[in-house]
Design a protein around this motif. Structure first.
Motif, short mmCIF file in Angstrom:
data_model
loop_
_atom_site.label_atom_id
_atom_site.label_comp_id
_atom_site.label_asym_id
_atom_site.label_seq_id
_atom_site.Cartn_x
_atom_site.Cartn_y
_atom_site.Cartn_z
N SER A 146 0.83 -1.20 0.00
CA SER A 146 0.00 0.00 0.00
C SER A 146 0.87 1.25 0.00
N SER A 147 0.73 2.06 -1.03
CA SER A 147 1.49 3.29 -1.10
C SER A 147 1.16 4.25 0.04
N PRO A 148 -0.13 4.40 0.45
CA PRO A 148 -0.42 5.29 1.58
C PRO A 148 0.18 4.82 2.91
N VAL A 149 0.22 3.49 3.14
CA VAL A 149 0.75 2.97 4.41
C VAL A 149 2.27 3.08 4.44
N TYR A 150 2.90 2.72 3.33
CA TYR A 150 4.37 2.70 3.28
C TYR A 150 4.93 3.98 2.66
N TRP A 184 10.03 -6.27 -7.73
CA TRP A 184 10.27 -5.99 -6.32
C TRP A 184 11.52 -5.14 -6.08
N ARG A 185 12.38 -4.98 -7.09
CA ARG A 185 13.59 -4.17 -6.91
C ARG A 185 13.37 -2.70 -7.24
N GLN A 186 12.27 -2.39 -7.91
CA GLN A 186 12.06 -1.02 -8.38
C GLN A 186 11.71 -0.07 -7.23
N ILE A 187 12.26 1.13 -7.31
CA ILE A 187 12.00 2.17 -6.31
C ILE A 187 11.37 3.39 -6.96
N HIS A 188 12.06 3.94 -7.92
CA HIS A 188 11.69 5.23 -8.48
C HIS A 188 10.56 5.11 -9.49
N THR A 189 10.06 6.23 -9.87
CA THR A 189 9.00 6.27 -10.87
C THR A 189 9.58 6.56 -12.25
N THR A 190 10.78 6.05 -12.47
CA THR A 190 11.40 6.16 -13.78
C THR A 190 11.74 4.77 -14.28
N CYS A 191 11.71 4.61 -15.60
CA CYS A 191 12.02 3.34 -16.23
C CYS A 191 13.11 3.54 -17.28
N TYR A 192 13.41 2.47 -18.00
CA TYR A 192 14.45 2.54 -19.02
C TYR A 192 13.92 2.01 -20.34
N GLU A 193 14.27 2.73 -21.41
CA GLU A 193 13.94 2.23 -22.74
C GLU A 193 14.78 0.98 -23.03
N LEU A 194 14.32 0.21 -24.01
CA LEU A 194 15.05 -0.99 -24.38
C LEU A 194 16.35 -0.63 -25.12
N SER A 195 17.19 -1.64 -25.24
CA SER A 195 18.45 -1.48 -25.96
C SER A 195 18.17 -0.96 -27.38
N PRO A 196 19.04 -0.12 -27.93
CA PRO A 196 20.41 0.13 -27.45
C PRO A 196 20.55 1.40 -26.62
N THR A 197 19.47 2.15 -26.40
CA THR A 197 19.63 3.46 -25.76
C THR A 197 19.67 3.38 -24.24
N PRO A 202 9.92 8.43 -17.90
CA PRO A 202 8.91 8.28 -16.85
C PRO A 202 8.17 6.95 -17.00
N CYS A 203 7.83 6.35 -15.87
CA CYS A 203 7.10 5.09 -15.90
C CYS A 203 5.59 5.35 -16.03
N SER A 204 4.87 4.33 -16.43
CA SER A 204 3.42 4.36 -16.41
C SER A 204 2.94 3.01 -15.92
N SER A 205 1.63 2.87 -15.70
CA SER A 205 1.09 1.62 -15.19
C SER A 205 1.29 0.47 -16.17
N SER A 206 1.61 0.76 -17.41
CA SER A 206 1.75 -0.28 -18.41
C SER A 206 3.21 -0.70 -18.62
N GLN A 207 4.11 -0.27 -17.72
CA GLN A 207 5.52 -0.57 -17.89
C GLN A 207 6.07 -1.25 -16.65
N LEU A 208 7.39 -1.44 -16.68
CA LEU A 208 8.08 -1.92 -15.50
C LEU A 208 7.84 -0.95 -14.35
N LYS A 217 -0.05 8.92 -7.36
CA LYS A 217 0.83 9.99 -7.79
C LYS A 217 1.91 9.49 -8.73
N ALA A 218 2.39 8.27 -8.50
CA ALA A 218 3.50 7.76 -9.29
C ALA A 218 3.04 7.06 -10.56
N PHE A 219 1.96 6.29 -10.49
CA PHE A 219 1.61 5.44 -11.63
C PHE A 219 0.15 5.59 -12.06
#
Length: 301
Positions: A146-150, A184-197, A202-208, A217-219
């Motif tokens: 839960s984002s509000p609890v944690y 379970w390792r993700q913290i931030h609300t940012t993601c990474y594009e696929l190779s090679p870049t 920014p992340c969205s609910s449809s991504q990692l 607020k984040a997703f």
């Protein structure tokens, strides 16, 4: 005078009618046994998922007892060796687990998104990723915090005035929901594009994404919105949704939790209890149980 002798031969074959009767009896017995077998299997899956939630809640309490009542945060937690780590990473020492070999309790056997999917490859590492990051696999989880609890700065006793026994801390969640991957390792609300870049985006609910729910607020998750009701404050969803009960993976909505079991969803409460919430629960009752400090007066019983 010719004598005829008759011998009694013992019949060894079944007649067609007898064979059909045997087949009918066997079919009836199998029909009676299958529901019982399925019920036993379902109860075993439910017990396994319930244990995963229970152990994670106990780890949360152990963490708080060591950290001066502070709860681990969805926004990251300081680690003397690794810097800033995810909520689940912060709990791993209290689950007697290593980061390279996380416990199986974080992935439910009842989770259809895992059972119906091919082996999961590790996410693409950032440009500065270590070899350890590249080698880690199976980093998704069937648990959602839960984002509000944690939230950052929350404390076990002071930040939950609504009551630890009536505030949801953890739910089930499909590990793979549509195109979303709950890592379970993700913290931030940012993601990474696929190779090679490997460009940070920014992340969205449809991504990692991180393993949370009500993370509006984040997703852009469905999250509780508190309003004034006839009997005091009341929380409803930012959309008229609560949770999904065992949906098809292609119909999974990453903005809300999913149950891996029929008829309802397992939820872990801040006090350490785990309860099965039936589908069809009133929207305001569910979301009022997600908020830790809005003063709603509701009961899940």
């Amino acid at each position: 005078m010719k004598m005829e002798f008759r011998t009694n031969r013992r019949r060894t074959a079944l007649s067609l009618i007898e064979l059909l009767v045997v087949i009918a009896i066997l079919a009836l017995l199998i029909g009676l046994l299958l529901p019982a077998i399925q019920m036993v299997r379902l109860q075993a899956l439910k017990a396994s998922a319930k244990n995963g939630i229970k152990q994670t809640l106990l780890a949360t309490h152990h963490y708080a007892s060591v950290q001066n009542d502070r709860l681990p945060s969805v926004d990251g937690n300081p680690d003397p060796n690794l810097g800033n780590v995810s909520l689940f990473s912060a709990l791993l020492p209290y689950l007697e687990a290593q980061r390279r070999h996380p416990p199986s309790l974080m992935r439910f056997k009842s989770d259809p998104s895992l059972n119906a999917s091919p082996p999961i490859s590790p996410p693409p590492p950032p440009p500065s990723g270590t070899l350890e990051d590249m080698e880690l696999q199976r980093t998704v989880t069937s648990l959602a915090f839960s984002s509000p609890v944690y939230a950052k700065g929350s404390r076990l006793s002071a930040s939950i005035p609504d009551g630890t026994s009536s505030t949801i801390a953890i739910t089930e969640h499909y590990a793979l929901c549509g195109e979303a991957r709950f890592d379970w390792r993700q913290i931030h609300t940012t993601c990474y594009e696929l190779s090679p870049t490997f460009k940070m985006v920014p992340c969205s609910s449809s991504q990692l994404r991180r393993a949370t729910f009500a993370d509006g607020k984040a997703f852009h998750d469905v999250a509780p919105v508190t309003v004034t009701g006839p009997n005091g404050p009341l929380s409803i969803g930012s959309l008229p949704l609560t949770f999904q009960v065992r949906p098809l993976t292609q119909h999974c909505d990453p903005r809300i939790p999913q149950s891996s079991l029929p008829c309802g969803i397992l939820c872990g409460f801040v006090d350490g209890s785990v309860r099965f919430i039936r589908e069809g629960i009133n929207e305001s009752v569910f979301w009022s149980s997600v908020t830790p400090d809005k003063g709603e007066s509701v009961s899940l019983d």
